[in-house]
Design a protein around this motif. Structure first.
Motif, mmCIF file in Angstrom:
data_model
loop_
_atom_site.group_PDB
_atom_site.id
_atom_site.type_symbol
_atom_site.label_atom_id
_atom_site.label_comp_id
_atom_site.label_asym_id
_atom_site.label_seq_id
_atom_site.Cartn_x
_atom_site.Cartn_y
_atom_site.Cartn_z
ATOM 1 N N GLY A 60 0.787 -1.222 0.000
ATOM 2 C CA GLY A 60 0.000 0.000 0.000
ATOM 3 C C GLY A 60 0.817 1.269 0.000
ATOM 4 N N GLN A 61 0.104 2.378 -0.198
ATOM 5 C CA GLN A 61 0.728 3.688 -0.108
ATOM 6 C C GLN A 61 1.074 3.981 1.343
ATOM 7 N N GLN A 62 0.142 3.722 2.253
ATOM 8 C CA GLN A 62 0.397 3.768 3.689
ATOM 9 C C GLN A 62 -0.428 2.668 4.325
ATOM 10 N N ASP A 63 0.150 1.965 5.272
ATOM 11 C CA ASP A 63 -0.533 0.875 5.962
ATOM 12 C C ASP A 63 -0.565 1.137 7.455
ATOM 13 N N ILE A 64 -1.456 0.449 8.133
ATOM 14 C CA ILE A 64 -1.547 0.510 9.585
ATOM 15 C C ILE A 64 -0.366 -0.261 10.174
ATOM 16 N N LEU A 65 0.278 0.323 11.166
ATOM 17 C CA LEU A 65 1.433 -0.287 11.822
ATOM 18 C C LEU A 65 1.101 -0.510 13.294
ATOM 19 N N LEU A 76 9.059 -6.041 20.663
ATOM 20 C CA LEU A 76 8.774 -7.471 20.594
ATOM 21 C C LEU A 76 8.369 -7.903 19.187
ATOM 22 N N TRP A 77 7.421 -7.174 18.578
ATOM 23 C CA TRP A 77 6.989 -7.500 17.221
ATOM 24 C C TRP A 77 6.253 -6.323 16.602
ATOM 25 N N GLN A 78 6.087 -6.388 15.286
ATOM 26 C CA GLN A 78 5.284 -5.397 14.579
ATOM 27 C C GLN A 78 4.485 -6.096 13.490
ATOM 28 N N LYS A 79 3.318 -5.540 13.158
ATOM 29 C CA LYS A 79 2.445 -6.086 12.124
ATOM 30 C C LYS A 79 1.905 -4.945 11.285
ATOM 31 N N LEU A 80 1.655 -5.228 10.012
ATOM 32 C CA LEU A 80 1.064 -4.267 9.081
ATOM 33 C C LEU A 80 -0.314 -4.742 8.664
ATOM 34 N N PHE A 81 -1.229 -3.788 8.478
ATOM 35 C CA PHE A 81 -2.584 -4.099 8.020
ATOM 36 C C PHE A 81 -2.988 -3.071 6.978
ATOM 37 N N GLY A 82 -3.725 -3.520 5.979
ATOM 38 C CA GLY A 82 -4.220 -2.621 4.950
ATOM 39 C C GLY A 82 -4.125 -3.252 3.585
ATOM 40 N N GLY A 83 -4.457 -2.453 2.599
ATOM 41 C CA GLY A 83 -4.469 -2.914 1.220
ATOM 42 C C GLY A 83 -3.590 -2.047 0.342
ATOM 43 N N SER A 84 -4.008 -1.869 -0.910
ATOM 44 C CA SER A 84 -3.174 -1.188 -1.900
ATOM 45 C C SER A 84 -3.284 0.332 -1.858
ATOM 46 N N ILE A 118 -12.131 -1.486 10.973
ATOM 47 C CA ILE A 118 -11.913 -2.181 12.234
ATOM 48 C C ILE A 118 -11.152 -3.471 11.937
ATOM 49 N N VAL A 119 -10.085 -3.706 12.680
ATOM 50 C CA VAL A 119 -9.284 -4.927 12.525
ATOM 51 C C VAL A 119 -9.145 -5.574 13.899
ATOM 52 N N LYS A 120 -9.334 -6.884 13.957
ATOM 53 C CA LYS A 120 -9.153 -7.659 15.194
ATOM 54 C C LYS A 120 -7.971 -8.595 14.997
ATOM 55 N N THR A 121 -7.078 -8.629 16.008
ATOM 56 C CA THR A 121 -5.923 -9.522 15.960
ATOM 57 C C THR A 121 -5.932 -10.435 17.182
ATOM 58 N N ASP A 122 -5.084 -11.449 17.145
ATOM 59 C CA ASP A 122 -4.868 -12.270 18.335
ATOM 60 C C ASP A 122 -3.808 -11.602 19.210
ATOM 61 N N SER A 123 -3.344 -12.285 20.230
ATOM 62 C CA SER A 123 -2.430 -11.706 21.214
ATOM 63 C C SER A 123 -1.046 -11.401 20.661
ATOM 64 N N ILE A 124 -0.676 -11.991 19.525
ATOM 65 C CA ILE A 124 0.625 -11.692 18.930
ATOM 66 C C ILE A 124 0.475 -10.943 17.608
ATOM 67 N N GLY A 125 -0.680 -10.288 17.449
ATOM 68 C CA GLY A 125 -0.874 -9.406 16.308
ATOM 69 C C GLY A 125 -1.286 -10.061 15.015
ATOM 70 N N ASN A 126 -1.563 -11.368 15.036
ATOM 71 C CA ASN A 126 -1.984 -12.030 13.810
ATOM 72 C C ASN A 126 -3.425 -11.656 13.472
ATOM 73 N N PHE A 127 -3.670 -11.346 12.225
ATOM 74 C CA PHE A 127 -4.974 -10.938 11.736
ATOM 75 C C PHE A 127 -6.024 -12.000 12.042
ATOM 76 N N GLN A 128 -7.187 -11.585 12.581
ATOM 77 C CA GLN A 128 -8.313 -12.491 12.784
ATOM 78 C C GLN A 128 -9.491 -12.114 11.894
#
Length: 144
Positions: A60-65, A76-84, A118-128
């Motif tokens: 994407g141009q900008q994603d959720i971090l 500890l960790w980082q995850k990205l969410f979003g599309g194009s 709205i995005v829901k993740t598990d305890s280690i940031g994995n997309f649900q």
């Protein structure tokens, strides 16, 4: 991103430790345009940080971090969410199952324009799961 996340962490710690000394200061990210917009203490006494990034975006141009730290602010960790297209994270909270719920807005998904995201993740940031709300105009989500 370093400056904004730095400021958020200092403000959060200062607000919670008023009258006490600062426990730590940490920097996360690379060069701008990265933005940190939400910090929350987690049930394990660590911290969850949310914002958006262009530096780490794979598609994407900008994603959720989403960034997780321990109680001393160590990464500890980082995850990205979003599309194009543009996706912005505005607010994050830990859920009863120790996962995370993210609120923001997206131009990548939904009915058109910007939609509440709205995005829901598990305890280690994995997309649900994810959901969008809004019409063909612009709709924004700021707080969860």
């Amino acid at each position: 991103m370093k400056r904004l996340l730095y400021a958020l962490i200092v403000l959060f710690i200062s607000a919670n430790l008023f009258g006490q000394s600062i426990q730590f200061i940490k920097n996360f990210g690379d060069v701008c345009p990265d933005f940190g917009l939400s910090v929350d203490q987690t049930k394990d006494n660590g911290y969850i940080l949310l914002g958006h990034t262009q530096n780490y975006s794979a598609v994407g141009q900008q994603d959720i971090l989403l960034i997780k730290t321990d109680s001393l602010g160590n990464f500890l960790w980082q995850k990205l969410f979003g599309g194009s297209n543009l996706d912005f994270g505005q607010s994050v909270q830990q859920t009863f199952d120790k996962g995370f719920i993210i609120c923001g807005f997206t131009n990548s998904f939904g009915a058109g324009g910007n939609d509440i995201y709205i995005v829901k993740t598990d305890s280690i940031g994995n997309f649900q799961w994810q959901n969008t709300f809004g019409g063909t105009g612009n709709d924004y989500g700021y707080c969860v």
